[in-house]
Motif scaffolding. Structure first.
Motif, mmCIF file in Angstrom:
data_model
loop_
_atom_site.group_PDB
_atom_site.id
_atom_site.type_symbol
_atom_site.label_atom_id
_atom_site.label_comp_id
_atom_site.label_asym_id
_atom_site.label_seq_id
_atom_site.Cartn_x
_atom_site.Cartn_y
_atom_site.Cartn_z
ATOM 1 N N LEU A 52 0.841 -1.189 0.000
ATOM 2 C CA LEU A 52 0.000 0.000 0.000
ATOM 3 C C LEU A 52 0.880 1.244 0.000
ATOM 4 O O LEU A 52 1.798 1.346 0.822
ATOM 5 N N PRO A 53 0.639 2.204 -0.894
ATOM 6 C CA PRO A 53 1.423 3.444 -0.876
ATOM 7 C C PRO A 53 1.312 4.142 0.479
ATOM 8 O O PRO A 53 0.243 4.201 1.072
ATOM 9 N N GLU A 54 2.430 4.680 0.931
ATOM 10 C CA GLU A 54 2.500 5.272 2.266
ATOM 11 C C GLU A 54 1.507 6.408 2.443
ATOM 12 O O GLU A 54 0.842 6.520 3.480
ATOM 13 N N TYR A 55 1.395 7.275 1.444
ATOM 14 C CA TYR A 55 0.507 8.428 1.585
ATOM 15 C C TYR A 55 -0.953 7.985 1.687
ATOM 16 O O TYR A 55 -1.762 8.649 2.356
ATOM 17 N N ASN A 90 5.561 -0.542 4.580
ATOM 18 C CA ASN A 90 7.022 -0.548 4.465
ATOM 19 C C ASN A 90 7.637 -1.053 5.763
ATOM 20 O O ASN A 90 7.573 -0.387 6.789
ATOM 21 N N GLU A 91 8.235 -2.228 5.717
ATOM 22 C CA GLU A 91 8.831 -2.818 6.919
ATOM 23 C C GLU A 91 10.165 -2.179 7.284
ATOM 24 O O GLU A 91 10.720 -2.444 8.364
ATOM 25 N N LEU A 92 10.689 -1.331 6.389
ATOM 26 C CA LEU A 92 11.984 -0.701 6.636
ATOM 27 C C LEU A 92 11.859 0.699 7.231
ATOM 28 O O LEU A 92 12.867 1.273 7.669
ATOM 29 N N LYS A 93 10.660 1.245 7.249
ATOM 30 C CA LYS A 93 10.459 2.596 7.772
ATOM 31 C C LYS A 93 9.718 2.560 9.099
ATOM 32 O O LYS A 93 9.011 1.603 9.413
ATOM 33 N N GLN A 94 9.872 3.632 9.857
ATOM 34 C CA GLN A 94 9.216 3.754 11.143
ATOM 35 C C GLN A 94 7.846 4.397 10.968
ATOM 36 O O GLN A 94 7.699 5.378 10.243
ATOM 37 N N PHE A 95 6.846 3.825 11.612
ATOM 38 C CA PHE A 95 5.512 4.426 11.609
ATOM 39 C C PHE A 95 5.554 5.765 12.330
ATOM 40 O O PHE A 95 6.136 5.884 13.412
ATOM 41 N N ASP A 111 1.686 -2.206 13.324
ATOM 42 C CA ASP A 111 1.686 -3.520 12.668
ATOM 43 C C ASP A 111 1.204 -3.424 11.233
ATOM 44 O O ASP A 111 1.789 -4.023 10.320
ATOM 45 N N CYS A 112 0.123 -2.681 11.030
ATOM 46 C CA CYS A 112 -0.436 -2.527 9.680
ATOM 47 C C CYS A 112 0.571 -1.853 8.756
ATOM 48 O O CYS A 112 0.758 -2.275 7.604
ATOM 49 N N PHE A 113 1.228 -0.818 9.253
ATOM 50 C CA PHE A 113 2.225 -0.098 8.449
ATOM 51 C C PHE A 113 3.387 -1.026 8.090
ATOM 52 O O PHE A 113 3.845 -1.071 6.937
ATOM 53 N N TYR A 114 3.855 -1.781 9.081
ATOM 54 C CA TYR A 114 4.980 -2.696 8.868
ATOM 55 C C TYR A 114 4.618 -3.794 7.866
ATOM 56 O O TYR A 114 5.412 -4.124 6.974
ATOM 57 N N LEU A 115 3.428 -4.359 8.006
ATOM 58 C CA LEU A 115 3.033 -5.506 7.193
ATOM 59 C C LEU A 115 2.619 -5.139 5.780
ATOM 60 O O LEU A 115 2.886 -5.894 4.827
#
Length: 260
Positions: free
Chosen positions: A9-12, A155-160, A148-152
């Protein structure tokens, strides 16, 4: 938008739709399906509702049905279905989920919602209660769920990055969901508040448990909208029309006595 399978999912879009302090006019749903006791997902992705066509939940359920049909999985094998939703499901989607679970008993559903969809609508409340009755794990997303949702899915490499008032809104939505899932309908014709001159309140429904703050000679009713009504004596009757939601704490039970 069509279903995006095995795509990030795109971050924005994540921050725009999952932010629980803002409103949106569409539902974003991230989902994963995996076999019980297995870490790797068999199916995952995200989708939005298709206005005037299909709701996001229905789109995902159709894809899962297609997956089962094409892969002929063992009907005894248990699966875990996890949904991260920007809004809780509406009544129709609750019905679709309920019917799906009844036909697919191998599914263990876990639903996480950022915001509640028209939570004061009685049909939506009944739909959520039906899902709880079927054993669905329903929860409002807190900071850990957003992480968890952001990581999964993002992007698992960036911080929420937490937004302002995230935890406050999560607590408020959680309290509202708890009230819906645990509500008891009381059919009292009248109530006498011992600290207030005799006041007759015509009540058809009371949502339980919520919050009541009492002061000498005055009753303050705090509503879901975070507004407050101050009602003095019999003037309260001028403020009420039909049914309403009165917030009550169990510890305040000694302040009133039903009669009549």
């Amino acid at each position: 938008m069509p279903l995006a399978l095995k795509k990030r999912l795109p971050e924005y879009e994540f921050y725009r739709e999952f932010n629980n302090t803002t409103r949106s006019f569409k539902t974003l749903l991230c989902f994963s399906l995996n076999r019980e006791n297995k870490t790797l997902w068999d199916l995952w992705g995200y989708t939005y509702n298709d206005p005037c066509q299909s709701h996001a939940e229905s789109i995902v359920l159709k894809e899962i049905e297609r997956f089962f049909k094409e892969n002929h999985p063992d009907t005894v094998q248990k699966y875990k279905l996890t949904l991260y939703m920007s809004f809780s499901p509406c009544y129709k989607c609750c019905e679709s989920l309920a019917n799906f679970l009844k036909s697919e008993e191998r599914i263990d559903l876990h639903a996480r919602a950022s915001k509640l969809y028209f939570s004061q609508n009685s049909s939506n409340q009944k739909g959520l209660q039906q899902l709880k009755h079927l054993g669905v794990s329903l929860k409002v997303m807190d900071k850990e769920d957003f992480q968890d949702c952001f990581y999964l899915f993002v992007n698992e490499l960036k911080q929420f990055e937490e937004w302002p008032d995230l935890e406050k809104m999560s607590v408020d939505y959680s309290a509202a969901l708890e009230a819906i899932l645990n509500q008891t309908l009381l059919h009292w014709r009248a109530v006498h508040f011992t600290q207030i001159p005799l006041v007759t309140l015509i009540m058809q429904r009371t949502t339980w448990p919520l919050t009541t703050i009492t002061e000498t000679g005055r009753l303050r009713v705090k509503l879901h909208t975070n507004t407050a009504l101050k009602m003095d004596g019999l003037a309260v009757l001028k403020e009420l029309k039909g049914s309403f939601l009165l917030k009550i704490k169990k510890k305040d039970l000694n302040l009133y006595t039903p009669f009549g």
